[in-house]
Scaffold this motif. Structure first.
Motif, PDB file in Angstrom:
ATOM      1  N   ILE A  65      -5.117   6.434 -19.770  1.00 29.05           N
ATOM      2  CA  ILE A  65      -4.504   5.947 -18.536  1.00 29.05           C
ATOM      3  C   ILE A  65      -3.434   6.928 -18.076  1.00 29.05           C
ATOM      4  CG2 ILE A  65      -4.917   3.508 -19.026  1.00 29.05           C
ATOM      5  CD1 ILE A  65      -1.998   3.296 -19.903  1.00 29.05           C
ATOM      6  N   TYR A  66      -3.065   6.840 -16.805  1.00 29.24           N
ATOM      7  CA  TYR A  66      -1.916   7.574 -16.306  1.00 29.24           C
ATOM      8  C   TYR A  66      -1.173   6.707 -15.304  1.00 29.24           C
ATOM      9  CZ  TYR A  66      -4.435   8.835 -12.010  1.00 29.24           C
ATOM     10  OH  TYR A  66      -5.114   8.803 -10.834  1.00 29.24           O
ATOM     11  N   GLN A  67       0.097   7.037 -15.075  1.00 28.90           N
ATOM     12  CA  GLN A  67       0.927   6.238 -14.184  1.00 28.90           C
ATOM     13  C   GLN A  67       1.249   7.012 -12.919  1.00 28.90           C
ATOM     14  OE1 GLN A  67       4.355   4.779 -16.234  1.00 28.90           O
ATOM     15  NE2 GLN A  67       3.209   3.076 -17.109  1.00 28.90           N
ATOM     16  N   ALA A  68       1.369   6.273 -11.831  1.00 28.94           N
ATOM     17  CA  ALA A  68       1.763   6.834 -10.548  1.00 28.94           C
ATOM     18  C   ALA A  68       2.716   5.844  -9.888  1.00 28.94           C
ATOM     19  CB  ALA A  68       0.536   7.066  -9.677  1.00 28.94           C
ATOM     20  N   ARG A  69       3.340   6.264  -8.818  1.00 29.28           N
ATOM     21  CA  ARG A  69       4.196   5.376  -8.037  1.00 29.28           C
ATOM     22  C   ARG A  69       3.496   5.027  -6.742  1.00 29.28           C
ATOM     23  NH1 ARG A  69       8.682   4.167 -10.326  1.00 29.28           N
ATOM     24  NH2 ARG A  69       9.876   5.706 -11.414  1.00 29.28           N
TER      25      ARG A  69
END
Length: 81
Positions: A65-69
């Motif tokens: 997974i990866y996170q973004a705003r």
């Protein structure tokens, strides 16, 4: 149903989406890769979310997974009759 503008920091364009709430608008903007969204900041009609997205296929039980705003702005609010 309201109209929201969704800007995700790893994407180029802002999307305009009909949705019942900001989280559903983010899920529609991200698509099938959407995992979760948490409210980071809330100021009137503008909310900032931390969005977690799937980055690839599940291998041996773990999903990368990866996170973004995401910045979600309420464009038009529809009144319920």
């Amino acid at each position: 149903m309201n109209i929201y503008r969704v800007k995700i920091n790893d994407r180029k364009n802002t999307r305009t989406i009909w949705a019942p709430d900001p989280r559903a608008a983010i899920a529609a903007a991200v698509g099938a890769r959407f995992y979760s969204a948490r409210v980071d900041n809330w100021r009137g009609d503008v909310t900032t979310h931390r969005v977690t997205m799937r980055a690839g296929r599940t291998i041996r039980g773990s999903t990368p997974i990866y996170q973004a705003r995401a910045i979600v702005t309420l464009a038009i609010e529809r009144k319920q009759k």
